[in-house]
Motif scaffolding. Structure first.
Motif, PDB file in Angstrom:
ATOM      1  N   ARG A 140       0.804  -1.223   0.000  1.00  0.00           N
ATOM      2  CA  ARG A 140       0.000   0.000   0.000  1.00  0.00           C
ATOM      3  C   ARG A 140       0.830   1.262   0.000  1.00  0.00           C
ATOM      4  N   ARG A 141       0.311   2.284  -0.645  1.00  0.00           N
ATOM      5  CA  ARG A 141       1.054   3.539  -0.736  1.00  0.00           C
ATOM      6  C   ARG A 141       0.225   4.693  -0.183  1.00  0.00           C
ATOM      7  N   ASP A 142      -0.824   4.369   0.598  1.00  0.00           N
ATOM      8  CA  ASP A 142      -1.737   5.440   0.987  1.00  0.00           C
ATOM      9  C   ASP A 142      -1.459   6.013   2.386  1.00  0.00           C
ATOM     10  N   GLY A 143      -0.249   5.761   2.904  1.00  0.00           N
ATOM     11  CA  GLY A 143       0.131   6.448   4.128  1.00  0.00           C
ATOM     12  C   GLY A 143      -0.217   5.705   5.401  1.00  0.00           C
ATOM     13  N   SER A 144       0.513   6.037   6.471  1.00  0.00           N
ATOM     14  CA  SER A 144       0.404   5.245   7.690  1.00  0.00           C
ATOM     15  C   SER A 144      -0.898   5.508   8.440  1.00  0.00           C
ATOM     16  N   ALA A 145      -1.508   6.668   8.225  1.00  0.00           N
ATOM     17  CA  ALA A 145      -2.759   6.951   8.925  1.00  0.00           C
ATOM     18  C   ALA A 145      -3.853   5.979   8.466  1.00  0.00           C
ATOM     19  N   GLU A 146      -3.935   5.808   7.139  1.00  0.00           N
ATOM     20  CA  GLU A 146      -4.916   4.875   6.580  1.00  0.00           C
ATOM     21  C   GLU A 146      -4.648   3.446   7.057  1.00  0.00           C
ATOM     22  N   ILE A 147      -3.366   3.094   7.083  1.00  0.00           N
ATOM     23  CA  ILE A 147      -2.993   1.740   7.484  1.00  0.00           C
ATOM     24  C   ILE A 147      -3.373   1.516   8.944  1.00  0.00           C
ATOM     25  N   LYS A 148      -3.154   2.536   9.752  1.00  0.00           N
ATOM     26  CA  LYS A 148      -3.503   2.425  11.169  1.00  0.00           C
ATOM     27  C   LYS A 148      -5.014   2.238  11.331  1.00  0.00           C
ATOM     28  N   ARG A 149      -5.761   2.963  10.527  1.00  0.00           N
ATOM     29  CA  ARG A 149      -7.216   2.839  10.604  1.00  0.00           C
ATOM     30  C   ARG A 149      -7.663   1.412  10.260  1.00  0.00           C
ATOM     31  N   ASP A 150      -7.038   0.856   9.232  1.00  0.00           N
ATOM     32  CA  ASP A 150      -7.393  -0.508   8.851  1.00  0.00           C
ATOM     33  C   ASP A 150      -6.966  -1.532   9.895  1.00  0.00           C
ATOM     34  N   LEU A 151      -5.865  -1.215  10.574  1.00  0.00           N
ATOM     35  CA  LEU A 151      -5.426  -2.096  11.654  1.00  0.00           C
ATOM     36  C   LEU A 151      -6.515  -2.162  12.732  1.00  0.00           C
ATOM     37  N   GLU A 152      -7.057  -0.993  13.066  1.00  0.00           N
ATOM     38  CA  GLU A 152      -8.142  -0.951  14.050  1.00  0.00           C
ATOM     39  C   GLU A 152      -9.356  -1.736  13.551  1.00  0.00           C
ATOM     40  N   LEU A 153      -9.607  -1.607  12.269  1.00  0.00           N
ATOM     41  CA  LEU A 153     -10.741  -2.315  11.670  1.00  0.00           C
ATOM     42  C   LEU A 153     -10.559  -3.834  11.810  1.00  0.00           C
ATOM     43  N   VAL A 154      -9.347  -4.290  11.508  1.00  0.00           N
ATOM     44  CA  VAL A 154      -9.064  -5.728  11.631  1.00  0.00           C
ATOM     45  C   VAL A 154      -9.235  -6.166  13.085  1.00  0.00           C
ATOM     46  N   TYR A 155      -8.753  -5.323  14.014  1.00  0.00           N
ATOM     47  CA  TYR A 155      -8.911  -5.656  15.434  1.00  0.00           C
ATOM     48  C   TYR A 155     -10.387  -5.692  15.830  1.00  0.00           C
ATOM     49  N   SER A 156     -11.198  -4.874  15.155  1.00  0.00           N
ATOM     50  CA  SER A 156     -12.606  -4.897  15.524  1.00  0.00           C
ATOM     51  C   SER A 156     -13.284  -6.172  14.992  1.00  0.00           C
ATOM     52  N   TYR A 157     -12.794  -6.679  13.862  1.00  0.00           N
ATOM     53  CA  TYR A 157     -13.309  -7.972  13.388  1.00  0.00           C
ATOM     54  C   TYR A 157     -12.798  -9.123  14.257  1.00  0.00           C
ATOM     55  N   PHE A 158     -11.526  -9.040  14.623  1.00  0.00           N
ATOM     56  CA  PHE A 158     -10.900 -10.109  15.412  1.00  0.00           C
ATOM     57  C   PHE A 158     -10.404  -9.560  16.748  1.00  0.00           C
ATOM     58  N   PRO A 159     -11.298  -9.387  17.729  1.00  0.00           N
ATOM     59  CA  PRO A 159     -10.874  -8.809  19.010  1.00  0.00           C
ATOM     60  C   PRO A 159      -9.766  -9.623  19.680  1.00  0.00           C
ATOM     61  N   THR A 166       1.129 -18.261  19.179  1.00  0.00           N
ATOM     62  CA  THR A 166      -0.316 -18.125  19.387  1.00  0.00           C
ATOM     63  C   THR A 166      -1.011 -19.426  18.984  1.00  0.00           C
ATOM     64  N   SER A 167      -2.276 -19.549  19.339  1.00  0.00           N
ATOM     65  CA  SER A 167      -3.004 -20.791  19.066  1.00  0.00           C
ATOM     66  C   SER A 167      -3.332 -20.899  17.581  1.00  0.00           C
ATOM     67  N   GLY A 168      -3.715 -22.102  17.167  1.00  0.00           N
ATOM     68  CA  GLY A 168      -4.041 -22.323  15.766  1.00  0.00           C
ATOM     69  C   GLY A 168      -5.125 -21.391  15.260  1.00  0.00           C
ATOM     70  N   GLY A 169      -6.161 -21.216  16.069  1.00  0.00           N
ATOM     71  CA  GLY A 169      -7.257 -20.341  15.665  1.00  0.00           C
ATOM     72  C   GLY A 169      -6.789 -18.905  15.524  1.00  0.00           C
ATOM     73  N   GLU A 170      -5.965 -18.481  16.482  1.00  0.00           N
ATOM     74  CA  GLU A 170      -5.449 -17.107  16.424  1.00  0.00           C
ATOM     75  C   GLU A 170      -4.559 -16.920  15.202  1.00  0.00           C
ATOM     76  N   GLN A 171      -3.788 -17.964  14.870  1.00  0.00           N
ATOM     77  CA  GLN A 171      -2.937 -17.865  13.678  1.00  0.00           C
ATOM     78  C   GLN A 171      -3.779 -17.745  12.413  1.00  0.00           C
ATOM     79  N   GLN A 172      -4.881 -18.508  12.369  1.00  0.00           N
ATOM     80  CA  GLN A 172      -5.750 -18.426  11.200  1.00  0.00           C
ATOM     81  C   GLN A 172      -6.351 -17.029  11.082  1.00  0.00           C
ATOM     82  N   MET A 173      -6.777 -16.481  12.235  1.00  0.00           N
ATOM     83  CA  MET A 173      -7.326 -15.120  12.228  1.00  0.00           C
ATOM     84  C   MET A 173      -6.254 -14.131  11.794  1.00  0.00           C
ATOM     85  N   CYS A 174      -5.035 -14.383  12.265  1.00  0.00           N
ATOM     86  CA  CYS A 174      -3.922 -13.500  11.927  1.00  0.00           C
ATOM     87  C   CYS A 174      -3.672 -13.523  10.415  1.00  0.00           C
TER      88      CYS A 174
END
Ligand SMILES: Nc1ncnc2c1ncn2[C@@H]1O[C@H](COP(=O)(O)OP(=O)(O)OP(=O)(O)O)[C@@H](O)[C@H]1O
Ligand SMILES: [Mg+2]
Lengths: 283, 309
Positions: A129-148, A161-169
């Motif tokens: 990605r080339r859209d800057g770290s702010a956007e990337i940070k936002r998506d990181l939060e989004l991923v965390y919201s899908y996978f708490p 980490t466990s197998g399930g966590e690795q799959q989520m990762c």
């Protein structure tokens, strides 16, 4: 040529939109001699989940790798047919360019980077990605919201980490590239039923909320057909059957050979009474 | 006692050199699994290029034109540029075409590369011994001599400081940057790295460039002490026991391994040498490495294999 025709045809007939992915009669050869895919065709409409089913060694992983252009690094080669992702010919693109265009694979066996933390793993997904770290940070939060659970484990080495966590990762890592389509290879492999359920639910959520299309290779036929709209069954490097998920679930042969609801004692799907071999995309 | 301390310090400082060369190996090995036999020759080539730029040597002619002589900072920058260019060329012309080959084939490639580079160095800059005068401090450190009665060469202290800075910069690069993260990802699982869109070609060019810069630093330090000459390429042979000791894929291992070998050599030479007729320094490192292979084949710091299902 062929796919160009089918796309324009689809438009002419007023189909809602061209498929995001069209695989046309591909053959794949490993090491120049081992013919593994013998003419596979399938398509994934935009925003849908499509399942690719089949037993061990049927060629599911090979199909996905052909699409993401990862075969090369395993001495595999598409010798025939064509693959079109989002109106671009896949064979002419590198995996890097494909990811950039929105097609990413989550490989079989949850291949997290073991010596990187969970968060670092997720960030590697944003490499193209080339859209800057702010956007990337936002998506990181989004991923965390899908996978708490990933948020809790963000500082842990992925290898611990466990197998399930690795799959989520692995799935989260793919999401970080902002994909239009994810090629998901056996997410249920070796995981407890509740974890599988959790992961499939998230996948289905993702599909509905952000419109990501999925091509889902699975041996867990039951699970896959519950979540997918359409399915293809692969046997020995050929598509032997395809149809709406609901229809496949009710099909006698599928029930017998893939859902384990046995009625007779036939040895192969090919001998099934409802089975009719269909030659697809004869070239 | 004082003599022992002096011996250890001189061993540590010699070890810094080994560490630097070993570090170049580790970078390339970690990211691509290639055992780069040419690392020592890269140090030689970098040193020759730098000496050439400093003195104003016209490439291929071996004539010196003082008008072309560059100031040290410019010469160093220009040499860094040459090493980066070299890395890109190696990736384009060689590595890219050898993708998926057996490790032994890649190793043979680096053997060939060593000869090509050596020849290129000769052709471009001539084969005579060159003095490398960057104006680095040298001679005994008066302060240490006056206060503690220790004899330590300033140049070697500079070498140690530079090496420490280099390692710190590399560590930050690896841990904190996007490219560094990608490098570690490739080292962990190159197929998975490919699948998330990390371009292996770019990564390889970057590690070879980093290894080239590390080689330049090694070339400068060694060259300032004993001139740039062919023997520089032989320090690569000393890096092998360092790697066995420290682990092929460990940056801290390369550093600590180098220091242990440096100190071990000197101490053994001074205290055991007389009993076996001297010249221990030449083989001590290999004996130590051999002993280590038997006891701990993954090295002191070899990456722990994470096993979890
Ligand atoms: N790199 C390779 N070289 C040679 N043959 C291969 C290679 N990878 C896979 N194959 C062969 O191709 C066939 C299909 O393999 P593939 O991995 O695509 O099956 P799959 O449907 O994903 O199976 P599974 O459910 O076990 O993952 C198998 O017979 C396998 O042995
Ligand atoms: Mg598979």
């Amino acid at each position: 040529m062929q796919e160009a025709v089918s796309i324009t045809e689809a438009r002419r007939w007023g189909a809602p939109s061209p498929p995001i992915l069209a695989v046309n009669n591909i053959e794949v050869v490993y090491n120049h001699v081992i013919l593994v895919l013998k003419g596979v065709s399938l398509s994934v409409p935009k925003g849908e989940i499509v399942a690719l089913l089949g037993a061990n060694g049927a060629g599911k992983t090979t199909t996905l790798k052909a699409i993401s252009n990862l075969l090369q690094s395993e001495r595999g080669e598409v010798t025939k047919g064509s693959i079109v992702f989002d109106e671009a010919e896949v064979q002419a693109l590198t995996p890097n360019e494909l990811v950039r265009r929105g097609c990413i694979q989550v490989m079989e066996g949850r291949r997290c980077f073991a010596h990187l933390t969970v968060e670092e793993n997720l960030l590697t997904g944003a490499f193209t990605r080339r859209d800057g770290s702010a956007e990337i940070k936002r998506d990181l939060e989004l991923v965390y919201s899908y996978f708490p659970r990933l948020r809790e484990r963000r500082a842990a080495l992925a290898g611990f980490t466990s197998g399930g966590e690795q799959q989520m990762c692995s799935i989260g890592r793919a999401l970080m590239s902002r994909p239009k389509m994810i090629l998901l290879d056996e997410p249920s492999m070796g995981l407890a039923p509740q974890v599988v359920d959790e992961i499939f639910t998230i996948v289905s959520n993702l599909n509905q909320t952000s419109g990501v299309s999925f091509l889902l290779a699975e041996q867990n036929t039951n699970m896959a057909l519950n979540f997918a709209r359409y399915g293809y069954i692969l046997e020995n490097g050929r598509v032997v059957m395809d149809g709406e998920a609901a229809a496949l679930r009710d099909n006698e042969d599928v029930k017998e050979f893939y859902l384990g609801i046995a009625e007779g004692k036939r040895k192969s799907f090919r001998e099934g009474k409802h089975y009719k071999r269909r030659k697809r995309w004869l070239a | 006692m004082l003599f022992f301390v002096e011996t250890v310090i001189s061993g540590l400082l010699a070890g810094v050199m080994y560490s630097l060369v070993a570090l170049g190996f580790v970078l390339i090995f970690k990211a691509s699994g290639v055992f780069n036999f040419a690392q020592g020759v890269m140090a030689l080539f970098a040193g020759l290029t730098l000496a050439g730029f400093l003195s104003g040597t016209v490439p291929f002619t071996h004539q010196i034109n003082p008008a072309l002589a560059m100031p040290p900072w410019l010469a160093i920058l220009a040499t860094v540029g040459v090493m980066i260019l070299l890395a890109i060329l190696i990736e384009r012309l060689v590595l890219r075409h050898l993708i998926n080959q057996e490790p032994i084939i890649l190793f043979m490639m680096t053997l060939g590369l060593a000869y090509v580079l050596e020849g290129a160095g000769d052709l471009l800059w001539g084969s005579d011994v060159k003095v490398l005068d960057l104006g680095l401090p040298s001679g005994a450190s008066d302060w240490l001599l006056d206060n503690y009665g220790l004899y330590v060469d300033k140049l070697e202290v500079v070498a140690a400081v530079v090496a420490a800075v280099l390692v710190a910069v590399l560590a930050i690069f690896f841990q904190r940057t996007r490219i560094g993260r990608a490098l570690r990802a490739v080292a962990d699982d190159h197929q998975a790295a490919l699948s998330v869109g990390i371009s292996l070609n770019t990564i390889w060019a970057i590690v070879w460039a980093a290894a080239g810069i590390v080689a330049l630093v090694a070339g400068i330090m060694w060259g300032a002490k004993s001139g740039i000459q062919f023997s520089l390429s032989l320090i690569a042979l000393k890096a092998l026991p360092v790697l066995i000791l420290g682990g092929f894929d460990s940056v801290p291992g390369a550093i600590v391994g180098g220091l242990i070998i440096g100190v071990g050599e000197k101490v053994a030479e001074v205290y055991l040498g007389p009993f076996v007729g001297g010249a221990i320094e030449n083989w001590f490192a290999y004996m130590l490495a051999l002993a280590f292979l038997l006891v701990r084949p993954e090295g002191l710091f070899g990456e722990k294999i994470i096993r979890r299902v």
